[in-house]
Each structure stands twice: as C-alpha cells, then as structure tokens.
Motif scaffolding. Structure first.
Motif, mmCIF file in Angstrom:
data_model
loop_
_atom_site.group_PDB
_atom_site.id
_atom_site.type_symbol
_atom_site.label_atom_id
_atom_site.label_comp_id
_atom_site.label_asym_id
_atom_site.label_seq_id
_atom_site.Cartn_x
_atom_site.Cartn_y
_atom_site.Cartn_z
ATOM 1 N N ALA A 23 0.839 -1.209 0.000
ATOM 2 C CA ALA A 23 0.000 0.000 0.000
ATOM 3 C C ALA A 23 0.870 1.255 0.000
ATOM 4 O O ALA A 23 0.600 2.223 -0.734
ATOM 5 N N GLU A 24 1.921 1.214 0.809
ATOM 6 C CA GLU A 24 2.814 2.361 0.886
ATOM 7 C C GLU A 24 3.529 2.590 -0.450
ATOM 8 O O GLU A 24 3.643 3.720 -0.926
ATOM 9 N N GLN A 25 3.983 1.491 -1.031
ATOM 10 C CA GLN A 25 4.659 1.592 -2.324
ATOM 11 C C GLN A 25 3.718 2.170 -3.390
ATOM 12 O O GLN A 25 4.124 2.957 -4.248
ATOM 13 N N ALA A 26 2.450 1.768 -3.315
ATOM 14 C CA ALA A 26 1.470 2.254 -4.297
ATOM 15 C C ALA A 26 1.361 3.776 -4.243
ATOM 16 O O ALA A 26 1.333 4.452 -5.278
ATOM 17 N N ILE A 27 1.317 4.317 -3.014
ATOM 18 C CA ILE A 27 1.233 5.778 -2.870
ATOM 19 C C ILE A 27 2.508 6.437 -3.389
ATOM 20 O O ILE A 27 2.457 7.408 -4.155
ATOM 21 N N ILE A 41 4.385 4.535 -14.883
ATOM 22 C CA ILE A 41 4.344 4.272 -13.438
ATOM 23 C C ILE A 41 2.891 4.047 -13.000
ATOM 24 O O ILE A 41 2.611 3.237 -12.123
ATOM 25 N N CYS A 42 1.966 4.750 -13.657
ATOM 26 C CA CYS A 42 0.539 4.541 -13.356
ATOM 27 C C CYS A 42 0.153 3.083 -13.617
ATOM 28 O O CYS A 42 -0.638 2.500 -12.861
ATOM 29 N N ASP A 43 0.702 2.503 -14.676
ATOM 30 C CA ASP A 43 0.409 1.096 -14.975
ATOM 31 C C ASP A 43 0.834 0.198 -13.818
ATOM 32 O O ASP A 43 0.126 -0.746 -13.451
ATOM 33 N N LEU A 44 2.008 0.505 -13.245
ATOM 34 C CA LEU A 44 2.487 -0.261 -12.089
ATOM 35 C C LEU A 44 1.509 -0.144 -10.924
ATOM 36 O O LEU A 44 1.211 -1.120 -10.232
ATOM 37 N N VAL A 45 1.025 1.073 -10.700
ATOM 38 C CA VAL A 45 0.076 1.301 -9.599
ATOM 39 C C VAL A 45 -1.191 0.461 -9.830
ATOM 40 O O VAL A 45 -1.698 -0.193 -8.912
ATOM 41 N N ASP A 46 -1.674 0.468 -11.063
ATOM 42 C CA ASP A 46 -2.914 -0.256 -11.374
ATOM 43 C C ASP A 46 -2.734 -1.757 -11.171
ATOM 44 O O ASP A 46 -3.596 -2.426 -10.594
ATOM 45 N N LEU A 90 -5.822 -0.681 4.646
ATOM 46 C CA LEU A 90 -4.691 -0.729 3.714
ATOM 47 C C LEU A 90 -5.180 -0.910 2.282
ATOM 48 O O LEU A 90 -4.638 -0.322 1.348
ATOM 49 N N GLU A 91 -6.234 -1.709 2.134
ATOM 50 C CA GLU A 91 -6.778 -1.894 0.792
ATOM 51 C C GLU A 91 -7.246 -0.556 0.233
ATOM 52 O O GLU A 91 -7.093 -0.258 -0.943
ATOM 53 N N ALA A 96 -6.741 4.700 -2.951
ATOM 54 C CA ALA A 96 -6.350 6.109 -3.038
ATOM 55 C C ALA A 96 -5.198 6.271 -4.037
ATOM 56 O O ALA A 96 -5.191 7.211 -4.845
ATOM 57 N N ALA A 97 -4.251 5.332 -4.002
ATOM 58 C CA ALA A 97 -3.133 5.378 -4.955
ATOM 59 C C ALA A 97 -3.677 5.267 -6.379
ATOM 60 O O ALA A 97 -3.230 5.979 -7.290
ATOM 61 N N ARG A 98 -4.645 4.394 -6.544
ATOM 62 C CA ARG A 98 -5.265 4.208 -7.855
ATOM 63 C C ARG A 98 -5.964 5.498 -8.315
ATOM 64 O O ARG A 98 -5.873 5.886 -9.483
ATOM 65 N N SER A 99 -6.665 6.165 -7.393
ATOM 66 C CA SER A 99 -7.323 7.437 -7.736
ATOM 67 C C SER A 99 -6.295 8.464 -8.192
ATOM 68 O O SER A 99 -6.512 9.187 -9.173
ATOM 69 N N ILE A 100 -5.180 8.524 -7.477
ATOM 70 C CA ILE A 100 -4.130 9.487 -7.845
ATOM 71 C C ILE A 100 -3.603 9.150 -9.239
ATOM 72 O O ILE A 100 -3.440 10.020 -10.099
ATOM 73 N N SER A 101 -3.375 7.862 -9.454
ATOM 74 C CA SER A 101 -2.886 7.415 -10.760
ATOM 75 C C SER A 101 -3.867 7.806 -11.881
ATOM 76 O O SER A 101 -3.461 8.243 -12.962
#
Lengths: 230, 230
Positions: A23-27, A41-46, A90-91, A96-101
């Motif tokens: 989760a932290e890495q995603a942010i 990098i967005c692809d990695l987040v997704d 955490l999920e 939230a990381a996905r929203s940012i992406s």
C-alpha cells in the motif's frame, strides 16, 4: 496445537506487513508518476492495486481460519479483529493510490502547470503516518499510535491550505482549472490516506487497550457475555 | 446456551440495521441541508455522526463478545466478520455525510448558484444502493448484492459527468468556482457512499458464498486449517 496457533498469528502479522508495504509503495509510485508525469508508473500502480485486492481477501481468509481453528483468547481475538480492520484500511490506501494514478493520466491531456502546492510533501507526511501506524501495530504501542492521530491535523491543514490556494488560482487563471482541480483531487486522496492511517492507529489503540483489560481478567470475567466462557 | 448465542446474533444484526438507518438518514439530512441551504440541518448531521461513531464501537464490542462467547460455526464466523466490515463501511457513510455538511456550511459564504448538476438525484441513487445492500444482507441474498455492484457504475458515471460539467463551468465563469467546487466535492462524497454500498455488497457475497462452502462441509473439512477443529 497452541504453538501452531501462535505461529499462525505470526504469519498473519507478517502478511499484513507485506500488505502495508504494498500500500505504501502504491502511494509512493502514484506520487512519483505525478511528479515526473509518467503514465508507465501509473500502470504499475494499477497492477499493484489488483495484487493488493487479492492479498486483502487472502488475509481475511487467514483471519477467518484462525478464528475457526480454536477458541482464541480475548487478546488474540482483539488482535485478529484489528488485523481485519487494518487490512481493510490498507486496501483503501491502495484505492487512493489508484485514484491518484487516474488523475495523473487525466493530467496528460494538459500542459504542465507550476502549481503553488507541495504534493510530494503532503504525500511524504501521509506515507509516514501509515508507516508509523504500522510500527505502532508491530510494537503494540498505543503511544506511537496516538502520535499518528496528532499528525492527522497537519495533513488536514495542508489539504485545507491546498484547497484554498488552488481555488484562488482557478478563479484568477481559469485556463489552469483542469490542472488545479486534478491537483486538488490528489491532495484530497492524500488526506484520505492520512485518514486511513488514523483509523489504523485507532484500531491499534483498541487492540492494545483490550490487552490491558485482559490483564484484569484474573479477578473477574471481562464482560457479562464473555463471563460464560469455560 | 446455543439458543442464547442465536439470540445474540439476532441482536447484533438488529443493531447493525439501526446503524444503517442512522447512516442513511445522515446522508438524506446532509443533502436536504444542501438543497435548502439550512445549516441547522448540518448541526443534526454533526450530532448524528457522533452517535454513529459510538454505535460503531458498540457493535464491534458485541461482535467481539460473540466471538469470545463460544466457538462459532464457520457460517456464524463469516456472518460476524461481515457485520464488522459492514459496520466500518456504515461509519464511513456517516463520515461522508459529515463532509457534505461541512461543504454546505462553506457554501453559506457565497451567493446561491444554479448549477447544472442534479445532486439530489445522485444522492437518491447512492442512498438506494446502501438500502439495497442492507436488504441483501438481511435476506442473505447474493443476487441482490450483485445488482448493487452494477448500480455503482451509474453513480460513477453521474459523478464523472458532474466533474466534467462543473469543470467547464469553472473555466467559463470563474466567479462561480467556489460554489462549483463545493458541489463537485459533494458529488465525490456521494460517489464514496456508493463505494461503501459496493463494499457492503461484496461482504454480503463473501458471507453468503461462505455459507455455500459450508454446505459442502459434511464431506470434508472446509479448509486445511479448520480441519483441526473438534
């Protein structure tokens, strides 16, 4: 048998820490994508979000199995419930990381604007809250958990300031509205990450205080209802 | 003893339904406050949020007591875990109502603007998702839960359309930016309510499918780990 149960509790904790790391890495990745405007990098987040969702279900199932395995003591019960709740938070950090992406992807359609807000700083603060909340969990330390609660005010203030600054900018330079609005949404997502860290800290406090309650169980039943246990 | 346990499970379900009613009312009130620009309704929402938070802890404690009380069967375990998760989502529906109420208070500083988005319609859709998700929970009906998942797309689309419409408006009429931005945030909060309804539905499916798994338990242990149960 009891030994195996303790080992399983450790495994569960270990898995939750992996989840926290993801989760932290995603942010971090999502904010890096924002900083350098790189949608690869967005692809990695997704892809990471899918892995986080899978791990969430896996941890839930482990927790369920542990509850089914034998009659856990009050302190173990509280621990397992804390894991279930922290897991859900955490999920949502992953969400939230996905929203940012998603916002970073939208931003690609517009020229880069130099906005008067410091997203990476907010991200670093929110990220450190998540880390500290997990540290409190690992160390069963209610005091550390309480420091996270006070950090939440700083993130709220940064988000409030970002809101005001960007609103002013949009009114003055309407052509920058898309960029400013996306930045504002990212700031809100980071505020949500901080909220999740706060929730996690509250769960740690709930768990640790439960441990204190349990120390008094020698004298009397913990509650009316658990008093019926053999 | 077993009978008393069943009665306690019913009490838990009953309390969760009260929680759901309070969360739904909070959203309705917040949207009413927006519609008629009445901050006295915001006060009700704020007080209601405190009551929701108290009830959340109470339900968690009941669930914990039930887990501690005796060794619940796999299906009861899944039910109790579903309650814990749904409880957390309902509490966050209350948070969303509170966010909307905050926005309504902010809006008081600006003249009323006739914005081209239908917030009450979105609210009614999000509210009906919450209701339907709870109905699925009461009736242990995975199919109803699945219809909620499909409704989520409609709310996402409405939110996306609101985002676009309000962005266009802000660019064209920068003086309306504060009002448009607040409406956009309210739209986002409603999208989050829909997300929580989606989470609740997923938990219902997880619980009901667990029940299906349990039907096969006569032949073999449900999982490796629960196979050690007496």
């Amino acid at each position: 048998m009891r030994l195996r149960f303790r080992q399983s509790l450790d495994d569960l904790k270990e898995k939750l820490l992996v989840m926290a790391g993801m989760a932290e890495q995603a942010i971090q990745r999502a904010i890096e994508a924002y900083r350098v405007r790189d949608t690869s990098i967005c692809d990695l987040v997704d892809r990471g979000e899918l892995a986080i969702n899978r791990l969430e279900r896996e941890i839930d199932q482990m927790a369920l199995d542990l509850l089914a395995m034998e009659q856990p003591m009050a302190i173990d019960l509280r621990f397992i419930l804390a894991v279930i709740k922290i897991n859900a938070d955490l999920e949502r950090v992953g969400d939230a990381a996905r929203s940012i992406s998603d916002r970073v992807r939208e931003l690609q359609a517009f020229p880069v604007a130099d906005l008067p807000i410091d997203i990476p700083r907010m991200a670093s603060l929110a990220g450190s809250m998540v880390r500290k909340a997990l540290q409190a969990f690992i160390e069963a330390d209610a005091q550390t958990a309480e420091t996270v609660l006070s950090m939440d005010d700083s993130v709220d203030k940064l988000n409030g300031a970002a809101h005001y600054t960007l609103l002013t900018l949009m009114k003055k330079e309407p052509n920058l509205t898309p960029q400013a609005l996306n930045a504002l949404m990212i700031s809100r997502s980071l505020e949500r990450v901080a909220d999740h860290a706060t929730n996690i800290s509250e769960d740690v406090i709930f768990w640790v205080r439960g441990a204190d309650v349990r120390h008094k169980m020698g004298e009397k039943p913990a509650t009316e209802k658990t008093g019926t246990r053999s």
